[in-house]
Write an enzyme that holds these catalytic residues in place. Structure first.
Site, short mmCIF file in Angstrom:
data_model
loop_
_atom_site.label_atom_id
_atom_site.label_comp_id
_atom_site.label_asym_id
_atom_site.label_seq_id
_atom_site.Cartn_x
_atom_site.Cartn_y
_atom_site.Cartn_z
N ARG A 194 0.83 -1.20 0.00
CA ARG A 194 0.00 0.00 0.00
C ARG A 194 0.87 1.26 0.00
O ARG A 194 2.04 1.24 0.37
CB ARG A 194 -0.93 0.01 1.21
CG ARG A 194 -2.04 -1.03 1.15
CD ARG A 194 -2.98 -0.93 2.35
NE ARG A 194 -2.27 -1.13 3.61
CZ ARG A 194 -1.94 -0.15 4.45
NH1 ARG A 194 -2.25 1.12 4.16
NH2 ARG A 194 -1.30 -0.42 5.57
N LYS A 339 -8.35 -2.48 1.49
CA LYS A 339 -8.24 -1.59 2.63
C LYS A 339 -8.99 -0.28 2.42
O LYS A 339 -9.44 0.35 3.39
CB LYS A 339 -6.77 -1.32 2.94
CG LYS A 339 -6.03 -2.54 3.48
CD LYS A 339 -6.72 -3.14 4.73
CE LYS A 339 -5.92 -4.27 5.34
NZ LYS A 339 -6.62 -4.88 6.50
N HIS A 358 -10.71 -4.08 13.18
CA HIS A 358 -9.60 -4.74 12.50
C HIS A 358 -9.15 -5.90 13.38
O HIS A 358 -8.27 -5.75 14.23
CB HIS A 358 -8.46 -3.74 12.27
CG HIS A 358 -7.35 -4.28 11.42
ND1 HIS A 358 -6.04 -3.92 11.58
CD2 HIS A 358 -7.37 -5.16 10.38
CE1 HIS A 358 -5.30 -4.55 10.68
NE2 HIS A 358 -6.08 -5.31 9.95
N SER A 376 1.14 -6.84 13.10
CA SER A 376 1.94 -7.86 12.43
C SER A 376 2.97 -8.45 13.39
O SER A 376 3.65 -7.72 14.12
CB SER A 376 2.64 -7.24 11.23
OG SER A 376 3.44 -8.19 10.58
N LYS A 380 -1.70 -13.03 15.58
CA LYS A 380 -3.15 -12.93 15.44
C LYS A 380 -3.70 -14.03 14.53
O LYS A 380 -4.69 -14.70 14.88
CB LYS A 380 -3.53 -11.55 14.88
CG LYS A 380 -5.04 -11.35 14.74
CD LYS A 380 -5.37 -9.99 14.14
CE LYS A 380 -5.07 -9.93 12.67
NZ LYS A 380 -5.61 -8.72 12.01
N THR A 381 -3.07 -14.22 13.38
CA THR A 381 -3.55 -15.24 12.44
C THR A 381 -3.40 -16.63 13.03
O THR A 381 -4.31 -17.46 12.96
CB THR A 381 -2.77 -15.14 11.11
OG1 THR A 381 -2.94 -13.83 10.57
CG2 THR A 381 -3.27 -16.17 10.11
N ASP A 395 -9.74 -10.91 9.47
CA ASP A 395 -9.18 -9.56 9.41
C ASP A 395 -10.16 -8.42 9.69
O ASP A 395 -9.80 -7.47 10.36
CB ASP A 395 -8.55 -9.35 8.02
CG ASP A 395 -7.62 -8.16 7.98
OD1 ASP A 395 -6.81 -7.99 8.91
OD2 ASP A 395 -7.70 -7.39 7.01
N ARG A 460 1.63 -12.36 -1.23
CA ARG A 460 0.28 -12.56 -0.66
C ARG A 460 -0.53 -13.56 -1.48
O ARG A 460 -0.27 -13.78 -2.67
CB ARG A 460 -0.47 -11.23 -0.65
CG ARG A 460 0.13 -10.16 0.26
CD ARG A 460 -0.46 -10.24 1.65
NE ARG A 460 0.02 -9.19 2.53
CZ ARG A 460 -0.56 -8.88 3.68
NH1 ARG A 460 -1.64 -9.54 4.08
NH2 ARG A 460 -0.06 -7.93 4.45
#
Length: 676
Positions: A194, A339, A358, A376, A380-381, A395, A460
């Protein structure tokens, strides 16, 4: 003679009869020695011939290969029996869709939209099903003379399937390949992530007071006129193409609060990416889609004009909340669309008293829901992916009066160093239909090398959430019981787990803290604190305190408990302490899910005032209180005070904002932070 055998084998007579060119005639045992009439009456073998095709030309043969799609869900009717027929003819329905798309693509300086027609311009044999010559708009703007673009048709490739988009990408987009697992590998061009510094939001009479502006805010302003200049540039570029891809899809699995979005793009890669990431409508839902609530114009292959006001590069990602439009110029990175829409939801949902988050979200078999927040590297994942629980989403979520719901229809997973052993669900989801960005693969076998960073470290994969085996479809759940804030504390002074009161939950939610290991100029690695408001500062539109207040209100109303979980270091900072074992963290998360951690005895830490349990099954008690796990008590106190100072300094940017007529809420949140 071999002719006496009845096995049907070929045989030659002893005295061969000469045929043409002097070669002996070949006879079979069935026909040798029999009269011609007897041979004709005998059935020698099964006749498996079939009639020829009902086509006179090769184009007609190709047209027989594909049949028209029909609605696969019943259309609502007044009676008990559902019907599969629409009140509109197919031609009228397609015409209405094209009129809507033409209106979306209309220039603001011309009275009509472009001429649009459905179908691929490269398939000349296909007869377009419907076309619209112009879609008139009532705008008070000067009418320009006829241009070249207004004389041509723009072909619309509407809601194509993954298979169709594969064909388009491989044929027309350089750098598109099918990998050995069946996924589509693509390149996003010069931008592989981004561009937050190039994001702009229109500041007008409404957003002036509603949005968060100034220091610490991700919202960089632009005016209405500049947005329209960039919109015109994007629309003119898209209309100059022979074909554009149009996706009509939904955001938010809660049917009461879902949003209709239209994405107009120039690349099959972008269309397939959004097909995966947004919620895919049924054929019936498409028939009733109508006018979208929000539109993205992705002209990312074309740069913005750097001489335009507010532009600082050839890239610009522009959001106009009043017009409900987004324009992308100068970047092909697909994550900008995902996003960008998340930012829109952060604006639209709170207006309905719905909290946009989020976070990851999963649900136990008994219906207990947990939210996971974390930047990051915090896990979390990994921690929200639990084979003993259903995945609602990884997410983006909403928390409404109906419970929680996933905003998206897919997952956007990091691929760097991915392996089947570490992340089996993500690894197995990379198959046909999945889009892979900027990965490197073997030129012959097409096997992806997930460790290769030649293009970028930010590789990704985007895939539909149905590709995850334990995904809960539809992606909705009841009100959460636990709100888990994750931090990877490389300073090593936060406890492995702390129970938070509402004020503390708001404080740490607004702070959005983690501390990762970063290299300094002289090569020494040391912890570096990172703060991201609401664990997603780049995407929020309102002041963080508003989201925090909504979170506390919903937690109080529905009896949810807040937790702060440190997945980082224990017994010392990075270099002297050790990383908390994942197995211990999983035991902590399991105790939160089961409710057993609520029954534990607690003590309070100094400075941060956190409540920590004295014992958890499967976790060594000595690591639960950092003051006990550090050998050097003085160093622990010094590091703890240093981290408290970093929290205080970060929170200064939020002190001048108040909700309501007084400053009580801000003061209450501030008091829940470190005190020394």
């Amino acid at each position: 003679m071999s002719s006496e055998n009845n096995n049907g084998e070929f045989s030659f007579p002893k005295t061969p009869t000469k045929g043409r060119n002097g070669l002996p005639k070949i006879q079979t045992s069935h026909s040798h020695g029999k009269k011609k009439e007897e041979v004709e009456e005998q059935v020698v073998c099964h006749d498996d011939s079939v009639p020829t095709v009902k086509a006179q030309t090769i184009d007609e043969l190709h047209s027989l290969q594909k049949k028209r799609s029909v609605p696969n869900t019943p259309i609502k009717s007044s009676g008990d029996t559902p019907t599969f027929t629409s009140s509109l003819s197919e031609e009228e329905r397609h015409k209405q869709q094209l009129q809507s798309i033409s209106a979306s693509l209309a220039s603001l300086t011309r009275e009509s939209g472009p001429k649009v027609v459905k179908g691929d311009p490269d398939r000349k044999s296909e007869t377009p099903r419907a076309q619209v010559t112009h879609q008139h708009r009532h705008v008070h703007a000067p009418t320009l003379s006829t241009s070249d673009s207004s004389l041509k048709f723009t072909h619309i490739l509407y809601n194509l399937s993954p298979a169709e988009l594969y064909e388009q990408a491989i044929k027309y987009e350089k750098g598109s390949f099918i990998t050995s697992s069946g996924a589509l590998a693509t390149l996003s061009g010069a931008k592989t992530g981004r561009s937050p510094r190039d994001k702009r939001v229109v500041r007008d009479e409404t957003t002036e007071d509603e949005l968060w502006w100034g220091k610490g805010s991700p919202n960089i302003e632009m005016d209405e006129h500049t947005f329209l200049v960039n919109r015109e540039r994007a629309v003119d570029y898209l209309c100059s193409l022979d074909k554009v891809y149009v996706n009509d899809q939904f955001l938010n699995w809660d049917p009461v609060h879902r949003i209709k979005v239209r994405i107009v793009s120039a690349r099959a890669y972008h269309s397939l990416f959004m097909h995966n990431m947004c919620i895919r409508p049924t054929a019936e839902e498409l028939e009733d889609f109508g006018t979208p609530d929000f539109t993205i114009y992705n002209a990312g292959m074309f740069p913005c004009n750097r001489y335009t006001h507010y532009m600082t590069s050839s890239t610009s990602v522009d959001l106009n909340l009043a017009r409900r439009e987004m324009v992308i110029l100068g970047t092909q990175y697909a994550g900008e669309m995902k996003k960008g829409l998340f930012g829109v939801m952060h604006y639209l949902m709170p207006k309905r008293q719905i909290l946009s988050l989020h976070s990851g979200c999963n649900m136990g078999k008994d219906g207990d829901v947990a939210l996971f927040f974390g930047l990051s590297g915090t896990g979390k994942t990994t921690l929200s992916t639990d084979h003993n629980r259903y995945l609602i989403g990884d997410d983006e979520h909403c928390w409404s009066e109906n419970g929680v719901s996933n905003i998206e229809g897919g997952c956007y997973a990091k691929c760097i160093d991915l392996s089947r052993e570490k992340e089996p669900d993500i690894f197995n989801a990379i198959k046909f239909g999945t889009v892979m960005e900027n990965v490197v693969f073997d030129e012959h076998t097409r096997e992806v090398d997930y460790s290769d960073k030649s293009v970028t470290e930010n590789t990704r994969a985007a895939y539909p959430i149905e590709y995850i085996p334990n995904a809960k479809i539809p992606c909705v759940g009841p009100h959460p019981k636990n709100v888990i804030l994750l931090a990877c504390d490389a300073f090593g002074v936060l406890p492995p787990v702390s129970k938070l009161n509402l004020a503390q939950t708001m404080y740490h939610f607004i702070s959005g803290y983690t501390a990762l290991v970063a290299g300094t100029e002289d090569g020494i690695k040391e912890p570096q604190a990172t703060f991201s408001a609401c664990f997603g500062a780049a995407f929020i539109m309102l002041h963080p305190t508003k989201y925090a207040a909504m979170l506390a209100e919903k937690m109080q109303k529905h009896g949810a408990t807040g937790w702060l979980v440190n997945t980082g270091w224990s017994g010392g900072s990075y270099g002297s302490g050790k990383r908390i074992k994942l197995a211990y963290t999983r035991k902590i998360i399991d105790a939160i899910h089961s409710g057993s951690l609520l029954e534990a005895e607690y003590t309070k830490t100094e400075i941060f005032g956190l409540e920590i349990p004295t014992a958890i099954e499967g976790v060594p008690s000595e690591i639960l209180d950092p003051a006990n796990s550090w050998a050097d008590k003085g160093a622990h106190k010094e590091t703890l005070t240093k981290l408290g100072g970093l929290f205080k300094k970060n929170f200064e940017v939020f002190l001048d904002y108040k909700i309501g007529t007084d400053n009580n809420l801000t003061e209450e949140i501030l008091a829940a932070g470190p005190n020394f």
